[in-house]
Motif scaffolding. Structure first.
Motif, PDB file in Angstrom:
ATOM      1  N   ARG A 193       0.858  -1.178   0.000  1.00  0.00           N
ATOM      2  CA  ARG A 193       0.000   0.000   0.000  1.00  0.00           C
ATOM      3  C   ARG A 193       0.896   1.229   0.000  1.00  0.00           C
TER       4      ARG A 193
ATOM      5  N   ASN B  47       1.109   4.994   0.420  1.00  0.00           N
ATOM      6  CA  ASN B  47       0.269   6.034   1.045  1.00  0.00           C
ATOM      7  C   ASN B  47       0.838   7.423   0.808  1.00  0.00           C
TER       8      ASN B  47
ATOM      9  N   TYR C 292      -0.118  11.342   2.389  1.00  0.00           N
ATOM     10  CA  TYR C 292      -0.960  12.153   3.265  1.00  0.00           C
ATOM     11  C   TYR C 292      -0.757  13.610   2.856  1.00  0.00           C
TER      12      TYR C 292
ATOM     13  N   LEU D  27      -5.067   8.728   8.654  1.00  0.00           N
ATOM     14  CA  LEU D  27      -5.620   7.372   8.529  1.00  0.00           C
ATOM     15  C   LEU D  27      -6.312   7.057   9.849  1.00  0.00           C
TER      16      LEU D  27
ATOM     17  N   HIS E  16      -7.067   1.989  13.510  1.00  0.00           N
ATOM     18  CA  HIS E  16      -7.365   0.631  13.043  1.00  0.00           C
ATOM     19  C   HIS E  16      -6.283  -0.338  13.509  1.00  0.00           C
TER      20      HIS E  16
ATOM     21  N   ASP F   9      -4.280  -3.816  11.801  1.00  0.00           N
ATOM     22  CA  ASP F   9      -4.107  -4.404  10.469  1.00  0.00           C
ATOM     23  C   ASP F   9      -4.673  -5.821  10.464  1.00  0.00           C
TER      24      ASP F   9
ATOM     25  N   LEU G 136       6.551  -1.276   7.503  1.00  0.00           N
ATOM     26  CA  LEU G 136       6.274   0.088   7.065  1.00  0.00           C
ATOM     27  C   LEU G 136       7.567   0.862   6.814  1.00  0.00           C
TER      28      LEU G 136
ATOM     29  N   LEU H 153       2.474   9.065  12.747  1.00  0.00           N
ATOM     30  CA  LEU H 153       1.986   7.748  13.180  1.00  0.00           C
ATOM     31  C   LEU H 153       1.886   7.728  14.709  1.00  0.00           C
TER      32      LEU H 153
ATOM     33  N   HIS I  45      -3.537   1.611  15.754  1.00  0.00           N
ATOM     34  CA  HIS I  45      -2.691   2.744  15.369  1.00  0.00           C
ATOM     35  C   HIS I  45      -3.459   3.673  14.451  1.00  0.00           C
TER      36      HIS I  45
ATOM     37  N   VAL J 295      -2.906   7.622  11.941  1.00  0.00           N
ATOM     38  CA  VAL J 295      -1.986   8.654  11.443  1.00  0.00           C
ATOM     39  C   VAL J 295      -2.716   9.987  11.574  1.00  0.00           C
TER      40      VAL J 295
ATOM     41  N   ARG K  57       3.147  13.787   3.660  1.00  0.00           N
ATOM     42  CA  ARG K  57       3.875  12.651   4.227  1.00  0.00           C
ATOM     43  C   ARG K  57       3.688  11.436   3.320  1.00  0.00           C
TER      44      ARG K  57
ATOM     45  N   SER L 165       4.356   7.087   2.977  1.00  0.00           N
ATOM     46  CA  SER L 165       4.750   5.819   3.592  1.00  0.00           C
ATOM     47  C   SER L 165       4.375   4.688   2.643  1.00  0.00           C
TER      48      SER L 165
ATOM     49  N   ALA M  10       3.445   0.467   2.984  1.00  0.00           N
ATOM     50  CA  ALA M  10       3.252  -0.669   3.891  1.00  0.00           C
ATOM     51  C   ALA M  10       3.171  -1.957   3.075  1.00  0.00           C
TER      52      ALA M  10
ATOM     53  N   PHE N 156       1.901  -5.846   3.491  1.00  0.00           N
ATOM     54  CA  PHE N 156       1.032  -6.657   4.353  1.00  0.00           C
ATOM     55  C   PHE N 156       1.226  -8.142   4.044  1.00  0.00           C
TER      56      PHE N 156
HETATM   57  O1  LIG Z   1       1.379   5.543   7.110  1.00  0.00           O
HETATM   58  C1  LIG Z   1       1.533   5.026   8.204  1.00  0.00           C
HETATM   59  O2  LIG Z   1       2.362   5.425   9.020  1.00  0.00           O
HETATM   60  C2  LIG Z   1       0.662   3.874   8.645  1.00  0.00           C
HETATM   61  C3  LIG Z   1      -0.068   3.192   7.531  1.00  0.00           C
HETATM   62  C4  LIG Z   1      -0.950   2.126   8.017  1.00  0.00           C
HETATM   63  O3  LIG Z   1      -1.204   1.981   9.184  1.00  0.00           O
HETATM   64  C5  LIG Z   1      -1.557   1.207   7.044  1.00  0.00           C
HETATM   65  O4  LIG Z   1      -1.416   1.421   5.813  1.00  0.00           O
HETATM   66  O5  LIG Z   1      -2.193   0.248   7.508  1.00  0.00           O
END
Ligand SMILES: O=C(O)CCC(=O)C(=O)O
Ligand SMILES: C=C1C[C@]23C[C@@]1(O)CC[C@H]2[C@@]12CC[C@H](O)[C@@](C)(C(=O)O1)[C@H]2[C@@H]3C(=O)O
Ligand SMILES: [Fe+2]
Length: 340
Positions: A197, A199, A201, A213, A216, A218, A225, A233, A272, A274, A282, A284, A286, A288
């Motif tokens: 994923r 991301n 922001y 975010l 939630h 995962d 990450l 975060l 967690h 964001v 920002r 990131s 991830a 999974f």
């Molecule tokens: O961007 C982040 O720091 C967390 C992303 C996240 O929690 C997710 O994609 O499940």
């Protein structure tokens, strides 16, 4: 001038009109207005795993196990992923998100993997101020998925492979620490369900009322990450939200719901979120680690806390709950005995 940002502010405005005023919706961050505590996640040097000394190998494995039980989160260095690969991946990610919004939303890019905001949100606190490409691992190598973004393909292939190897290595170490074969997940984890994923922001003019975010856990075995230096975060630690001090030279690892169930609550899938940032954007990424949909997730020890379930069943239940209520219930739905 073309705009690459999704219309998040418009969506936010619509959601505000539907319900309470933004002042009333202000989130309770659980710290009564006090400055949020910033924490340094447990830092683990993975070099120890390849040490010639058995003592060092065991010490490293036990640090991974301890952090997964106590925090559900840790950060790693000497993870074996080339720093140049990480920065090339980030460069390609930025390029991808700089594409005009209309093109990201309309084209078939990466198997229609583009998402923004939260389509199911009914009020501002359910909105995620972010955009993402949610890419199944099976699509990463498909040339046809990339269109004009051909330089992304090669980098993403190498990146996905490296993250996948690291995720499997860590899952093996965690299984072994509980007295199981380190290969237990090799057969059940599946390229068809694992995903990356990407991301972004965007800066948020209505921050700090908005999540980047929403909170939630995962729904996977574990997540790796790769985040930049901006920060945002936060995780739940001892019933309080704490901010994770960003370190762009480490990778963050967190336990997902399936590992918590498999380990009979030994490893923790921690909530967690964001926070949106008023000024800075920002990025990131991830990774999974997931099993195939028909894989049974049973607990590795007795007496079992959760009933056996398939990953397919779990995903479906999560999606159904999110659609109906706007919230994920997650693991509590699969408890064998409820406390009420
Ligand atoms: O961007 C982040 O720091 C967390 C992303 C996240 O929690 C997710 O994609 O499940
Ligand atoms: C609305 C939701 C979908 C989501 C779970 C959540 O309640 C909040 C965040 C979402 C997210 C974001 C990252 C991952 O892609 C994901 C699979 C996850 O674990 O949390 C999704 C969830 C989902 O689609 O199941
Ligand atoms: Fe997450």
């Amino acid at each position: 001038m073309t705009n690459s940002n999704p219309p998040l502010l418009q969506h936010y405005g619509v959601l505000c009109q539907h319900g309470e005023t933004p002042a009333v919706q202000q989130r309770d961050c659980g710290n009564n207005g006090a400055a949020m505590e910033e924490c340094q996640l447990p830092l683990i040097d993975l070099e120890g795993l390849w040490s010639e000394s058995e003592e060092e190998r065991l010490a490293c494995a036990s640090a991974i196990g301890r952090a997964s039980s106590k925090w559900g989160f840790f950060q790693v260095v000497n993870h074996g992923i080339r720093p140049e690969l990480l920065s090339e991946m980030r460069r390609e990610q930025v390029k991808l998100f700089e594409t005009p919004f209309e093109r990201k939303a309309a084209c078939q890019l990466l198997d229609n993997s583009y998402r923004w905001g939260t389509p199911t949100a009914t009020c501002p606190k359910e909105l995620s101020w972010s955009e993402a490409f949610h890419i199944p691992l099976t699509k990463v190598s498909e040339e046809a998925c990339y269109g004009e973004f051909c330089s992304l393909r090669e980098v993403m292939q190498e990146f996905a492979k490296a993250m996948s190897n690291l995720a499997r290595l860590l899952a093996g170490v965690l299984a072994e620490s509980l007295g199981h074969q380190k290969g237990v997940f090799d057969e059940i984890c599946d390229e068809n369900t694992c995903f990356l994923r990407l991301n972004r922001y965007p800066p948020c003019p209505v921050s700090p009322e908005v999540f980047g975010l929403v909170p939630h856990t995962d729904s996977d075995f574990l997540t790796i990450l790769y985040q930049d230096e901006v920060g945002g975060l936060q995780l739940m630690k001892d019933s309080k939200w704490v901010a994770v001090k960003p370190n762009k030279d480490t990778l963050i690892v967190n336990i997902g719901d399936l590992f918590q169930a498999w380990s009979n609550n030994e490893y923790k899938s921690v909530e967690h979120q964001v926070m949106a940032n008023a000024i800075k954007e920002r990025y990131s990424i991830a990774y999974f680690l997931c099993p195939s949909y028909d894989a049974f997730i049973g607990s590795c020890s007795e007496p079992t806390i959760y009933r056996k379930f398939t990953f397919g069943e779990y995903r479906q239940q999560v999606q159904e709950d999110v659609k109906k209520t706007g919230h994920k219930v997650g693991l509590p739905r699969f408890l064998l005995q409820t406390t009420q």
